[in-house]
Scaffold this motif. Structure first.
Motif, mmCIF file in Angstrom:
data_model
loop_
_atom_site.group_PDB
_atom_site.id
_atom_site.type_symbol
_atom_site.label_atom_id
_atom_site.label_comp_id
_atom_site.label_asym_id
_atom_site.label_seq_id
_atom_site.Cartn_x
_atom_site.Cartn_y
_atom_site.Cartn_z
ATOM 1 N N ALA A 1 0.788 -1.012 -0.535
ATOM 2 C CA ALA A 1 -0.052 -0.455 0.256
ATOM 3 C C ALA A 1 1.109 1.707 0.076
ATOM 4 C CB ALA A 1 -1.172 0.118 1.385
ATOM 5 N N GLY A 2 0.555 2.559 0.506
ATOM 6 C CA GLY A 2 1.038 4.147 -0.179
ATOM 7 C C GLY A 2 2.016 3.969 0.598
ATOM 8 N N GLY A 3 3.741 3.948 0.206
ATOM 9 C CA GLY A 3 4.571 4.440 1.105
ATOM 10 C C GLY A 3 5.161 3.460 1.681
ATOM 11 N N GLN A 4 4.945 2.103 1.797
ATOM 12 C CA GLN A 4 5.715 0.814 1.713
ATOM 13 C C GLN A 4 6.661 0.395 1.132
ATOM 14 O OE1 GLN A 4 2.197 -1.780 2.364
ATOM 15 N NE2 GLN A 4 1.992 -1.573 4.301
ATOM 16 N N GLU A 5 7.507 -0.427 1.286
ATOM 17 C CA GLU A 5 8.922 -0.334 0.733
ATOM 18 C C GLU A 5 9.096 -1.378 0.399
ATOM 19 O OE1 GLU A 5 11.672 3.305 1.643
ATOM 20 O OE2 GLU A 5 12.382 1.370 2.016
ATOM 21 N N TYR A 6 9.701 -1.992 -0.013
ATOM 22 C CA TYR A 6 10.242 -3.396 -0.657
ATOM 23 C C TYR A 6 11.229 -3.075 -1.539
ATOM 24 C CZ TYR A 6 9.949 -8.121 -2.743
ATOM 25 O OH TYR A 6 10.791 -9.268 -3.427
ATOM 26 N N GLY B 1 -5.297 -3.855 -5.161
ATOM 27 C CA GLY B 1 -6.362 -4.383 -4.697
ATOM 28 C C GLY B 1 -6.855 -3.253 -4.124
ATOM 29 N N PRO B 2 -8.005 -3.121 -2.824
ATOM 30 C CA PRO B 2 -8.238 -2.038 -2.534
ATOM 31 C C PRO B 2 -7.376 -1.931 -0.634
ATOM 32 C CG PRO B 2 -9.825 -4.033 -1.998
ATOM 33 C CD PRO B 2 -8.887 -4.373 -2.722
ATOM 34 N N ALA B 3 -7.368 -0.983 -0.540
ATOM 35 C CA ALA B 3 -6.107 -0.562 0.899
ATOM 36 C C ALA B 3 -7.123 0.082 1.788
ATOM 37 C CB ALA B 3 -4.705 -0.329 0.155
ATOM 38 N N VAL B 4 -5.917 0.607 2.713
ATOM 39 C CA VAL B 4 -6.984 2.100 3.762
ATOM 40 C C VAL B 4 -6.148 2.602 4.149
ATOM 41 C CG1 VAL B 4 -6.981 0.058 5.819
ATOM 42 C CG2 VAL B 4 -8.916 1.897 5.442
ATOM 43 N N PRO C 1 -3.233 -2.856 3.455
ATOM 44 C CA PRO C 1 -3.897 -3.813 1.690
ATOM 45 C C PRO C 1 -5.269 -4.021 2.798
ATOM 46 C CG PRO C 1 -2.084 -4.545 2.252
ATOM 47 C CD PRO C 1 -1.733 -3.362 3.038
ATOM 48 N N LEU C 2 -6.127 -4.045 2.631
ATOM 49 C CA LEU C 2 -7.484 -4.777 2.884
ATOM 50 C C LEU C 2 -7.866 -5.779 1.857
ATOM 51 C CD1 LEU C 2 -10.319 -1.754 3.028
ATOM 52 C CD2 LEU C 2 -9.614 -3.340 5.200
ATOM 53 N N ALA C 3 -6.884 -6.968 2.922
ATOM 54 C CA ALA C 3 -6.875 -8.381 1.745
ATOM 55 C C ALA C 3 -7.381 -9.365 3.044
ATOM 56 C CB ALA C 3 -5.677 -8.576 1.205
ATOM 57 N N PRO C 4 -8.713 -9.185 3.313
ATOM 58 C CA PRO C 4 -9.582 -8.314 2.994
ATOM 59 C C PRO C 4 -9.796 -7.510 4.373
ATOM 60 C CG PRO C 4 -10.756 -10.477 4.485
ATOM 61 C CD PRO C 4 -9.063 -10.632 4.556
ATOM 62 N N SER C 5 -9.199 -7.579 5.537
ATOM 63 C CA SER C 5 -9.308 -6.671 6.660
ATOM 64 C C SER C 5 -7.419 -5.887 6.466
ATOM 65 C CB SER C 5 -9.604 -7.019 7.423
ATOM 66 O OG SER C 5 -8.674 -8.426 7.890
ATOM 67 N N ALA C 6 -7.255 -4.901 7.251
ATOM 68 C CA ALA C 6 -6.095 -4.470 7.692
ATOM 69 C C ALA C 6 -5.694 -4.434 9.004
ATOM 70 C CB ALA C 6 -6.078 -2.646 7.002
ATOM 71 N N TRP D 1 -5.635 2.297 -2.855
ATOM 72 C CA TRP D 1 -5.446 1.172 -2.904
ATOM 73 C C TRP D 1 -3.979 0.592 -2.564
ATOM 74 C CZ3 TRP D 1 -9.169 -0.486 -5.980
ATOM 75 C CH2 TRP D 1 -9.679 0.432 -6.654
ATOM 76 N N TYR D 2 -4.494 -1.056 -2.566
ATOM 77 C CA TYR D 2 -2.195 -1.746 -2.748
ATOM 78 C C TYR D 2 -2.414 -2.284 -4.397
ATOM 79 C CZ TYR D 2 -4.839 -7.068 -3.197
ATOM 80 O OH TYR D 2 -5.593 -7.586 -3.258
#
Lengths: 262, 461
Positions: B222-227, B292-295, B314-319, B376-377
């Motif tokens: 999701a936004g701000g996450q690093e890899y 997919g959806p994120a929060v 990520p809302l996958a399905p919950s965060a 979004w994620y």
């Protein structure tokens, strides 16, 4: 399908039917010859206009659905036949018009209504690779279908001149099939980070390519002359037909997933 | 002649050489290519008759059980396990399939190497005008034309006839006689070889990619996450913004992702689109695989003190998100309420507070104020493929070679004249042949130019 498309594609079918009738009924060097050429060219122009109208309607390249691809396949078949037929008294053109009319009938009457509507491609397909890949496939299918049928006809009649034309058409179609597979692979790599996914449609394209490649190798082998070559060509044509028509049925029967089925 | 016994070292060596020569002959045979092509076509077709193990499930290690269950439901457990035992569910990964593929590549390479020298000789060796062979070898078309006049008349006739079929003769006078060679497109004979070489390059590129290439799929980011790339930890991606462009009717038009790429202390922003990967340092690429959806959460105390700001999950399905006070938040979409979120606060495994409200609006949860904005994620495929340039080069070479081989044609005609006679010859068919129509024109023109009565044409011996 809007009115412009309906008129253009409908007109193309009527003109090609007229061209075929003139070619079948007329003399080789009479006014019928000019009528055949004129009607075939006019029908091709109508198909081109129909594809253009379809593209304008969706504001994108028209080769995004099965209907448009079938029409493009028919158009490429007539154009290939016209290019090959210059000195062949309309035998190849008759064959090309027959194939094109069969494709036209499939698109107009046999294809489910849902597949006849123009639709925008999903974002994964919105790329300049799409017209390159699908366009080269249409040209390839046309050359291979026409060439294989003409070769079988020539083999039955023992007609050397027709055999030369048939081989020319197969060479033309084979080059475009190779280009289509390569372009598709590079496009897949740009989109899905892999060249090849063993998708049923791409696998059957490969099977078709392998069979025609085998035929090219057979040309130089004394043990593979005559009937064996004809069998290879028939197998190649069957694989091509299955790629285009049969795969949808197979996918439904055994629950296959394909990115290429619409 | 010196005889060698099979048991002597020389005999053994000669035997080995004979075996090696035989093996090379088999490996570089065109008939082997044909059978391997047919075998590969058969196996490829067979693989489409049963569902194949999806590569995405294999790569991410997910959905495997689901896929197996769906297969069993369709075919029944007995048939499914039978197909599995035969290797038909992963036919393209079986040793048999790979062996055929490797054999075909080896055969292509052997064919290329075996024919290279001959092709090179054809390309390099400029044929010299010469008297006709006696007798003519099989597969040669010969015409004899009566020549009235001397050597000059013969040369003039040859030049006129060759001009008529678009060829320029190279003439050599041999006293009162003369010979010529006229040809075009000798280089097209190398097209087949070039096509094979291109395919070998493609195979080399694919092998390089398999041996030294790297590939991984990121977890949902999701936004701000690093890899960081597993094989190059100094190259890291941070998801900045993902957006979907839409048509007026709501259908997706394009997916656009902005990532910040850090490498060696510098940061640069790159855009990733579906079908247009971003180039990363070190020849790495980032492809958009999925979304997919994120929060995005902003958490404050009741006095307005920020506790957590703009943390995306990520809302996958919950965060799920841990807070500094030891509690945790679980966020999910509110069931049956579009645009609303349901937030729970847990302490030591016990539910402490919960609430439902519109996304983006503050939601009071005990002594906390939580603002959950839907976002979004994305999932990315990252890869490094050292074989890609080889594959592209191979494709171009193969297409160019096929174009040359299939489009162009090598045409050659030779001739010899002496008092009273002009002899013309060409191959009957295939590469180097003049072609039936051009041959007829050439002979007709030569007959006219020689000014004599029509000559006779001999079929090839």
């Amino acid at each position: 399908m809007n009115a412009a498309e309906a008129w253009a594609f409908g007109g193309a079918g009527a003109l090609w039917a007229g061209a075929l009738a003139a070619a079948l009924l007329g003399r080789a060097r009479g006014w019928e010859e000019k009528a055949t050429l004129a009607l075939a060219a006019a029908g091709s122009a109508c198909t081109l206009a129909g594809l253009g109208a379809r593209g304008l309607a969706i504001q994108y390249w028209p080769l995004t659905d099965r209907y448009a691809f079938t029409q493009a396949f028919a158009l490429a078949t007539v154009l290939t036949a016209l290019a090959l037929d210059a000195r062949d008294r309309h035998r190849v053109l008759r064959l090309g018009l027959g194939v094109a009319l069969a494709l036209w009938a499939d698109a107009q009457w046999l294809l489910p209504l849902g597949l006849r509507r123009a639709a925008l491609p999903v974002p994964a397909l919105r790329h300049y690779w799409l017209p390159l890949h699908a366009g080269s496939a249409a040209v390839a299918y046309a050359g291979l279908t026409l060439g294989s049928l003409a070769a079988v006809w020539a083999a039955r009649q023992g007609d050397g001149a027709l055999q030369v034309l048939a081989r020319r058409a197969i060479r033309w179609g084979y080059w475009w099939l190779s280009a289509s597979i390569f372009l598709g692979a590079v496009w897949a790599r740009q989109t899905w980070a892999r060249f090849w996914g063993w998708d049923p449609k791409e696998t059957w394209s490969l099977v078709t390519w392998l069979l025609y490649t085998a035929w090219f190798h057979a040309l130089g082998l004394p043990a593979w002359q005559g009937r064996r070559q004809a069998v290879l060509l028939a197998l190649g044509l069957a694989a091509l037909g299955f790629t285009f028509f049969g795969l949808e049925w197979l996918a439904r029967q055994v629950g296959l997933f394909s990115l290429h089925l619409f | 002649m010196k005889a060698t016994s099979p048991s002597s070292p020389q005999g053994a060596r000669a035997g080995l050489e004979a075996v090696a020569r035989g093996a090379w002959r088999v490996l570089s045979a065109e008939s082997l290519s044909l059978w391997l092509l047919l075998a590969l076509a058969f196996l490829s077709a067979l693989g489409t008759l049963v569902p194949q193990w999806p590569p995405s499930a294999a790569l991410a290690g997910e959905g495997a059980a689901e896929w197996a269950a769906a297969l069993e439901a369709r075919y029944g457990p007995r048939l499914a396990s039978f197909l599995h035992a035969l290797g038909l569910l992963d036919l393209y990964g079986t040793p048999l399939f790979r062996a055929v593929l490797v054999a075909l590549v080896a055969n292509g390479l052997a064919c290329t190497l075996a024919r290279w020298r001959t092709q090179w000789r054809i390309l390099r060796a400029r044929p010299r005008p010469a008297p006709p062979p006696d007798p003519f070898p099989p597969g040669v078309r010969v015409a004899r034309v009566a020549l009235s006049g001397g050597a000059a008349a013969g040369e003039a006739a040859v030049r006129a006839a060759c001009r008529c079929v678009g060829l320029r003769p190279r003439v050599e006078r041999l006293g009162e006689a003369g010979a010529f060679v006229a040809e075009r497109g000798r280089w097209t004979a190398s097209g087949t070889l070039l096509g094979h070489l291109g395919l070998v390059l493609v195979a080399v590129g694919l092998a390089l990619g398999l041996a030294w290439g790297e590939r991984a799929r990121t977890p949902p980011l999701a936004g701000g996450q690093e890899y960081a790339l597993p094989w190059a930890p100094d190259v890291a991606l941070r998801v900045q913004e993902f957006r979907i462009e839409r048509y007026p009717d709501g259908h997706a038009r394009a997916y656009l992702l902005q990532v910040a790429v850090t490498h060696g202390g510098t940061e640069a922003v790159r855009e990733v689109r579906l079908g247009a990967p971003a180039t990363l340092p070190g020849g790495n690429l980032a492809f958009l695989y999925g979304y997919g959806p994120a929060v995005r959460l902003d958490v404050r105390g009741v006095d307005g003190t920020p506790l957590l700001s703009s943390v995306s999950q990520p809302l996958a399905p919950s965060a799920s998100l841990a807070l500094p006070d030891g509690t945790s938040l679980v966020v999910e979409r509110a069931s049956g309420l579009p645009g609303q979120v349901h937030v729970q606060r847990w302490r030591d495994g016990a539910l402490e507070a919960e609430g439902t409200g519109p996304a983006g609006e503050p939601l009071a949860l005990g002594d906390l104020e939580v603002r959950a904005t839907l976002d979004w994620y994305v999932v990315l495929d990252v890869s490094q493929d050292p074989g890609f340039p080889w594959v592209v080069a191979g494709v171009l070479v193969a297409l160019a070679g096929a174009g040359v081989a299939l489009g162009g044609r090598w045409r050659q005609v030779r001739g010899f004249w002496r008092e009273g006679e002009l002899v013309l010859w060409t191959r009957e068919a295939g590469s180097g042949s003049l072609g039936a129509r051009a041959w007829e024109r050439l002979v007709r023109e030569a007959t006219l130019a020689c000014g004599g009565p029509p000559g006779e044409e001999e079929p090839g011996p």
